[in-house]
Structures are given as structure tokens and as C-alpha cells.
Design a protein around this motif. Sequence first.
Motif, mmCIF file in Angstrom:
data_model
loop_
_atom_site.group_PDB
_atom_site.id
_atom_site.type_symbol
_atom_site.label_atom_id
_atom_site.label_comp_id
_atom_site.label_asym_id
_atom_site.label_seq_id
_atom_site.Cartn_x
_atom_site.Cartn_y
_atom_site.Cartn_z
ATOM 1 N N LEU A 1 14.599 -13.157 -13.359
ATOM 2 C CA LEU A 1 13.323 -12.277 -12.826
ATOM 3 C C LEU A 1 12.356 -12.958 -13.593
ATOM 4 O O LEU A 1 10.353 -13.076 -13.822
ATOM 5 N N SER A 2 13.007 -12.998 -14.948
ATOM 6 C CA SER A 2 11.993 -13.738 -16.301
ATOM 7 C C SER A 2 11.337 -14.939 -16.197
ATOM 8 O O SER A 2 9.993 -15.408 -16.811
ATOM 9 N N ASP A 3 12.429 -15.767 -15.411
ATOM 10 C CA ASP A 3 12.307 -17.172 -15.186
ATOM 11 C C ASP A 3 11.758 -17.359 -14.057
ATOM 12 O O ASP A 3 11.117 -18.839 -13.988
ATOM 13 N N GLU A 4 11.826 -17.226 -13.173
ATOM 14 C CA GLU A 4 11.106 -17.540 -11.584
ATOM 15 C C GLU A 4 10.244 -17.086 -11.260
ATOM 16 O O GLU A 4 9.317 -16.775 -10.606
ATOM 17 N N ARG A 5 11.492 -15.271 -10.936
ATOM 18 C CA ARG A 5 10.250 -14.285 -9.476
ATOM 19 C C ARG A 5 8.717 -14.076 -10.431
ATOM 20 O O ARG A 5 8.124 -14.327 -9.406
ATOM 21 N N LEU A 6 8.755 -13.664 -11.666
ATOM 22 C CA LEU A 6 8.225 -12.741 -12.538
ATOM 23 C C LEU A 6 7.242 -13.926 -12.517
ATOM 24 O O LEU A 6 5.654 -13.640 -11.297
ATOM 25 N N PRO A 7 6.764 -15.801 -13.329
ATOM 26 C CA PRO A 7 6.291 -16.430 -13.177
ATOM 27 C C PRO A 7 5.332 -16.404 -11.570
ATOM 28 O O PRO A 7 4.158 -17.231 -10.740
ATOM 29 N N ARG A 8 6.494 -16.706 -10.229
ATOM 30 C CA ARG A 8 6.129 -17.498 -8.849
ATOM 31 C C ARG A 8 5.141 -15.851 -7.661
ATOM 32 O O ARG A 8 4.393 -16.494 -7.748
ATOM 33 N N VAL A 9 5.518 -14.600 -8.418
ATOM 34 C CA VAL A 9 4.831 -13.896 -8.054
ATOM 35 C C VAL A 9 3.457 -13.544 -9.030
ATOM 36 O O VAL A 9 2.193 -13.709 -8.393
ATOM 37 N N VAL A 10 3.174 -14.476 -10.629
ATOM 38 C CA VAL A 10 1.997 -14.529 -11.102
ATOM 39 C C VAL A 10 0.847 -14.989 -9.692
ATOM 40 O O VAL A 10 -0.483 -15.255 -9.940
ATOM 41 N N GLU A 11 1.998 -16.352 -9.809
ATOM 42 C CA GLU A 11 1.000 -17.869 -9.835
ATOM 43 C C GLU A 11 1.073 -17.496 -8.075
ATOM 44 O O GLU A 11 0.196 -17.472 -7.663
ATOM 45 N N ARG A 12 1.188 -17.248 -7.189
ATOM 46 C CA ARG A 12 1.117 -16.836 -5.808
ATOM 47 C C ARG A 12 -0.036 -15.194 -5.707
ATOM 48 O O ARG A 12 -1.080 -15.671 -4.842
ATOM 49 N N ILE A 13 -0.293 -14.699 -6.423
ATOM 50 C CA ILE A 13 -1.411 -13.582 -6.179
ATOM 51 C C ILE A 13 -2.198 -14.078 -7.383
ATOM 52 O O ILE A 13 -3.871 -14.079 -6.798
ATOM 53 N N GLY A 14 -2.492 -15.056 -7.640
ATOM 54 C CA GLY A 14 -3.640 -16.070 -8.692
ATOM 55 C C GLY A 14 -3.317 -17.155 -7.105
ATOM 56 O O GLY A 14 -4.887 -17.488 -7.897
ATOM 57 N N ASN A 15 -3.278 -17.290 -6.219
ATOM 58 C CA ASN A 15 -4.050 -17.834 -5.284
ATOM 59 C C ASN A 15 -3.999 -17.312 -4.738
ATOM 60 O O ASN A 15 -4.213 -17.865 -3.135
ATOM 61 N N GLY A 16 -4.381 -16.092 -5.001
ATOM 62 C CA GLY A 16 -4.997 -15.060 -3.562
ATOM 63 C C GLY A 16 -3.945 -14.715 -2.448
ATOM 64 O O GLY A 16 -4.062 -13.948 -2.019
ATOM 65 N N GLU A 17 -2.893 -15.272 -2.662
ATOM 66 C CA GLU A 17 -1.628 -14.635 -1.484
ATOM 67 C C GLU A 17 -0.829 -12.963 -1.693
ATOM 68 O O GLU A 17 -1.510 -12.128 -3.294
ATOM 69 N N ARG A 18 -0.715 -12.283 -0.627
ATOM 70 C CA ARG A 18 -0.092 -10.519 -1.457
ATOM 71 C C ARG A 18 1.165 -10.323 -1.328
ATOM 72 O O ARG A 18 2.217 -11.249 -0.984
ATOM 73 N N VAL A 19 1.923 -9.950 -2.063
ATOM 74 C CA VAL A 19 3.644 -9.926 -3.005
ATOM 75 C C VAL A 19 3.453 -8.421 -1.841
ATOM 76 O O VAL A 19 3.130 -7.681 -2.459
ATOM 77 N N ASP A 20 5.213 -8.576 -1.707
ATOM 78 C CA ASP A 20 5.650 -7.395 -1.304
ATOM 79 C C ASP A 20 6.717 -7.557 -2.462
ATOM 80 O O ASP A 20 7.202 -8.129 -2.297
ATOM 81 N N VAL A 21 6.415 -6.168 -3.143
ATOM 82 C CA VAL A 21 7.543 -6.417 -4.013
ATOM 83 C C VAL A 21 8.673 -5.938 -3.689
ATOM 84 O O VAL A 21 9.939 -6.529 -4.097
ATOM 85 N N ALA A 22 9.341 -4.762 -2.693
ATOM 86 C CA ALA A 22 10.300 -5.154 -2.192
ATOM 87 C C ALA A 22 11.167 -6.127 -1.944
ATOM 88 O O ALA A 22 12.204 -6.514 -1.974
ATOM 89 N N VAL A 23 10.149 -6.617 -1.052
ATOM 90 C CA VAL A 23 10.807 -8.560 -1.106
ATOM 91 C C VAL A 23 10.909 -9.551 -1.960
ATOM 92 O O VAL A 23 12.311 -9.753 -2.510
#
Length: 776
Positions: free
Chosen positions: A347-369
Motif C-alpha cells: 500500500l505504502s510503496d506501490e499502490r498509493l504512489p501509483r494512485v497519486v501518479e494516475r490521478i496526477g495524469n488525469g485518470e479516474r481511480v476506483d477506490v474499491a479496485v
Amino acid sequence: MRLRNTRLRTKVTALLLSLAALWSFAAWVTLREGVNLLWVAQLDSSVVGPSEPLLVELQRERRATMIQLGERSPRSRKELQGQRQRADRTRAEFETSARAGIVEWAADDVGERRLATMFAKLDDLASIRQAVDAGRVTRIEASAAYADVIDSFYRMYGAMATLDDKTLAGDARTLMALSNAREILAREDALLAGALAEGRLDAEEHELFTKTVGAWHIVAEHAAGELPDSDRAAYDQLIKGRSFTRLHDLETLLARQGSVVETIPFSAEQWKAATEQALTDFNGMVLGAGDRVVERATPVAVGVVVRLALAGGLGLIAVIASIVLSITTARALFAQLQKLRDAAHELSDERLPRVVERIGNGERVDVAVEAPPLQFGTGEIGQVGQAFNTVQETAIRIAAEQAALRQSIRDILISMARRTQGLVQRQLNVLDVMERRETDPEELEDLFRLDHLAVRTRRNAENLIVLSGSSPARTWRRSVPMVDVVRGALAEVEDYTRVSLMPMGDVVLVGRAVGDVVHLLAELIENAVSFSPPYTNVQVSGQLVANGYVVEIEDRGLGMKPEDLAATNERIANPPEFRITGATARLGLYVVSRLAARHQIQVVLKASPYGGTTVVVMLPQELVETGPVQPLEDEPLTSLPIRQTTATATRATATRQPARPASPQAGLTALPQRTAPPATDSEPAEEAAPAAPTPTGFTPSGLPFRVPQANLVPALRDEAVPTPPSLIGPPPDEQDDDLRSPEEIRAMMQSLQYGNRRGRSAAEKLIQDHQSGDDA
């Protein structure tokens, strides 16, 4: 606290080791009793048992010795020699058994010492026998010498009786006491046998006889009081029996005699018959009591064996079962905890940074997924896992919201910066038109000052764009000389008059990096000027090196501490993520680090030998080219990054009034050519000012001639102002200084004197202000 911070695996291991240690202690306590019984049995069979025949033979040798000392006849001599031989044979058998290696393992330290003492006393028998044969000892001395040897046996017995069972140990001590009473009775028999052989009993022997009689009675009665009821009855029956009654009568008869008994009232045969029977009966009673002690010890030994089996066998089985259960339980627990730990790390090393990066790129993120729930069961670990599921879901949702918020803030900053940049560019275009149209030197000075402030405002707007992660809009299509790049950076510095520009060489910078390098150098030069005293200069130099081109910016300030230099270099080399809550004092360094990272430029701060700080800017080889730059024929002059703007431009109106320097800024030989940024949503393209037309002539000083109102749109022009033919001359390389009129030369000299006076006045004012600040 230290145990609380210990790893769980270590705690489980410590628990298992504690359980094993507890079982080992219980097993050893039980095993020690069994080992003790084993050692006691071994000592009894190897030492105590073989010593009893030797003890009897020594008692008989003592009696024979006493008879020899009293009678001194060949017959008694022969009997003594025969007894000594029997005692030696028994001694040899005893030493062979007692000196076996197993005895050293069975006996403790005290037993070994007393066994060694007994062997030493047995070695003294030779000297005792020699003294007896030579007649150097009396019967009392001989009796004492033999008693000393025999007493070492009883001391050895006391060390061997080390049973853990208190009852058995007490019975063993009672039997040794009864055996000791028999030894005292044997001394009495030997003493009186010697006196009967001589036919008299002197006073000393009579006293010793009386004491010996009392001693064995006292020791026997005391030991008998410790006997069990069955053994006590056997003892009472023995004492009241015929043999001891007859012995008691003879002892009483002799004790009633005087201190010196010349004639003993009974014969040697009578005494021998009484004592032999009494000693035999006494020995039989002691042996019977010993057998009964062994019978009582048998259940104890069986109990020890049973406890050993339970503690050693069943306890070992329980320990093994506990270890197996603990290992399996701990392994399952570890697996769940490791799964939980791995999920936290993911969560701390992969998913959170990946989610932040995707949001920074303008993508929509599904929290359940992005945060699927983990299954850990329904136990305590499962409850922790459920709590972790909630935590990770909340963390990803908050991270998504924060990332979206940061992106929104960046967008706002970029939008505001672009709007500001567009407005400033329009302002610069208007100023450019006004500067070309103005002929009054004082007004022109104010326009230049506004021009300079606008350029600095544009750089601040570009800082916002850099901080937001975007690129400024200023770009060039062709390479620019390095000296013009540095001059463009100086034009964006407030106190540029304190900067000394050294030769830069025939080097050009590729167009794609011109804007960023100008911005980067402006930030560094501004920093050097700001953190150095106002009366000092900042020197800028450049040169080609093996790996590219180096620009050095050296100030004469107070310098920086080594730790501050190291921290600053680290921040420039590895810029952290920009945060709005960060320190605003370091925004310039952050902008420098971002611009340098964009073009692989190395920026290093180091201590200057003059006491200040030197900044080394290493431009990579792919950004620089050697040799002068030739303008492109199809490229308009307004697209060049540097334009000539000096005070001598007022020569365009030389026919109307003498020229005056516009400002101290007129000392620069160049200022940057301003180009409008590309049109954005916030700045319509039609609002950009038109480019100036290409000049068609030159002034007498060799500069391009400016046509008033040439940069204004046709609707704003008052009327076309033609270029005075008298001011249009040949190109600079074809002009001759002799063509200048005296009036023009006089005007140039007046402007130079006026500028020098203004410069000195401004410098004196700066020095006075600085001294006033120091005095304050």
C-alpha cells in the motif's frame, strides 16, 4: 521496554526455550535422585562392602597385637604374623575394588578426599607394625594407632552416605553409629585381651578400660534411640540377651577392682568367649538392620524410577507436543502477520504512489479496485486485518483526494501564471512601442525601469509555471551566443550594475535550452547579488571544458557553512517533491533544480577563496556549439533573443536635441529580445502586438534605426513618420568616424560626462546607505 520491542519470533522461541528449560530442570531433579541411588549403590558395592572384611581383619590384628605386647611369646608372635597376612590379602582386594575408575565418578569431592585419607592411613600400618615388633610402643599407644586407622573407615562411610531421601539417610547414619559402637567394643576387647595376656591391668589401662566401656554403651544407646520400632526391639532383645548379660557381668566385676588390678578375676578364655559372642551378635543385629534399610529403600528407588519415567518420558512427550503446537501456531500466525505486513508495504510503496501518479495524469481511480479487502479470518489477526482494510481504503481515498487537490492547485497556479505571463508580455510590447517612440532621455529612463520590472515580473510568473511542473512558453528556434544568454539573464536581475561579465568565448547555446538557461542563470545571479554586501561585485565567467561548457558565478559575500553547502547541493541534485507548505525561502533553489534536471545541467555550490560562494553551472556537451552564429535569412529580426537597446538610440532625434543617457541600465550592451508566448485559453492570440518591421538603415553610430510608431497597429498610428534621409547611412562596416559632425561628437561627450556623474552619485549613495545601516 526492550522485551516489548522484541520480534514475535524471538518471543515464541524464548517461550519454547523456557518450557524446555523447565522440563530439563524437573527431569534433572528426578534424575539426580536416580543417579544418586546409582552412585550410592556403586559406592556400596565397590567401597563399603569390600571394606567391612578389611575392618574386621584390622580389629583382629589389633587384638593379636595387644596379646603379643602383653605375652611376648613365640606362639602369640606366630598368631600375629598370620593375622597380618590375612589383613594384607583383604587390603589388596579392597584397594583393587576401591581404586576403580567408576568410584571417581560416583564419589563427590568430600568422598574422594576421605577415601584418599583412608588409603594414607592404611599405608601407615607398616610403621605401626615395625614399632610393635621393635617394642617401641605400649599397648595403649598401639591401640590408639590402630584406632586412628579404623576411624578413617568410619569417616569414609559418612561421606559415602549421601542419599537424597532424608529417612533413608537417617537410617544409614544410625547404622554407622551402631557399627562405631561395635568398634569401641572391639577396642575394649583388645585392651583387656592384652592385659589378660600379661596377667595384670595397670592404672592407666584400667582408666582407659572404664572409659571405653562407658563410651560404647553411650554410643549404642544413642544410636538405638534413632532406630525404627522393629530395629529397636531387636536391639533391646540383644542387649538383654545372654551374651551381653555375661559381658556386662564381667565388665562390672573388673570395674569394681581398684585402679591397679594385679590379678584379673576371670580368665582370658572366659573373656574371649563373652566378647566373641557379643561382637558376633552385635554384628548380626547391625547387618539385619541394614537389610531392613535396603528393603525400605526399594520402594523409594522404585518411586524415583517412576518419577524419572514420568518427568523424563511423559514430560518430554508433553514438551515435544508443546513445541510442535507452538511452531505450527506460530507459523500460521507469522504467515498472517507477514501477509498483513506485505499488504501494508504494498500500500505504502506501490499502490498509493501509483494512485497519486494516475490521478496526477488525469485518470479516474476506483477506490474499491485499488483497495480490495484482504481476508485474514475471524480471529484476532482477522480483526486487525479488517481494521487494516478500513485504513487502506481510507488512505487511498484521502490520497486520491489530496492528489486531486494538488493537481487542482497546480492547474490554478499554471492558469494564473499563464494569465500573468500573457499580461506581462503585452505590457512589454507596449513598453517596447513607447521606448521606440520616446525621445526624452528622462522619460526613456523611466520606461527602461518599467521594462526591467516587467521582465522580472515575467520571471516570477515563470517560476510559478516551473513549480507547477510545466514548461515556460519562451522558446527559440535557433542557437544563441552564450554571451547574449548571460546578458539576457542579467537583464532579469534587479541590481545588475554590480555584476561583472567576463569573456564567454565563441560558444552558442541550442535554442531549446535558451529560455530555461536564462531563467536558471538569472535565479543564481539574483541569489548571489542578494546575499552579498551592496558595495561588492559579482563576477560571471564561462569557458569550454571537456564535458561541455561551465559558467561560474562568484560573489564576495559571507559565504555558507560546509553543512549548508552540502545540504543545498543535495537539494539541487535530488529535488524533493514541491509542497505548498514548504519553506518559501528555498523556492529559488527549487526552481533551479527543476530547470537543471530538465536539461541534465549540473549545478554545484562551493566555497570561494575570496570568502563568498561560487556557483558552478555545467552545461552538457549536447547543449552547446562552438563558433559564431549566422542569422537565418528567412528569420525575422524580432525572433532573435537579444536586441540592441542603448542610450545612444536617442541619436535618432539628434537633429532636435542633444542625447542624454537613459539610466544606469544603459551601461549594458544588450537586453533580451521579448517574444510573446503561445496563445492559451486565457490569452487570445489576437491580443498579441505585431512584430516590428525589419530596419532598412542604420544610425550614424552603427545601430539599427527605429521608426517611431512602427510597432503599432495601423489603427493606432497618428501618421506615418518617415525616416529622415540624413540619418540613413551606409552599413556600420562602411562608415567612417570622420563623417560625424562636431555637434554630434559634442553631444556624445556630454552624454558620457552626464552618465559618469550620475553613476558616481548613485554609487556614493549606495555606500552611504550601507554605512548608515552598519552604524545602526
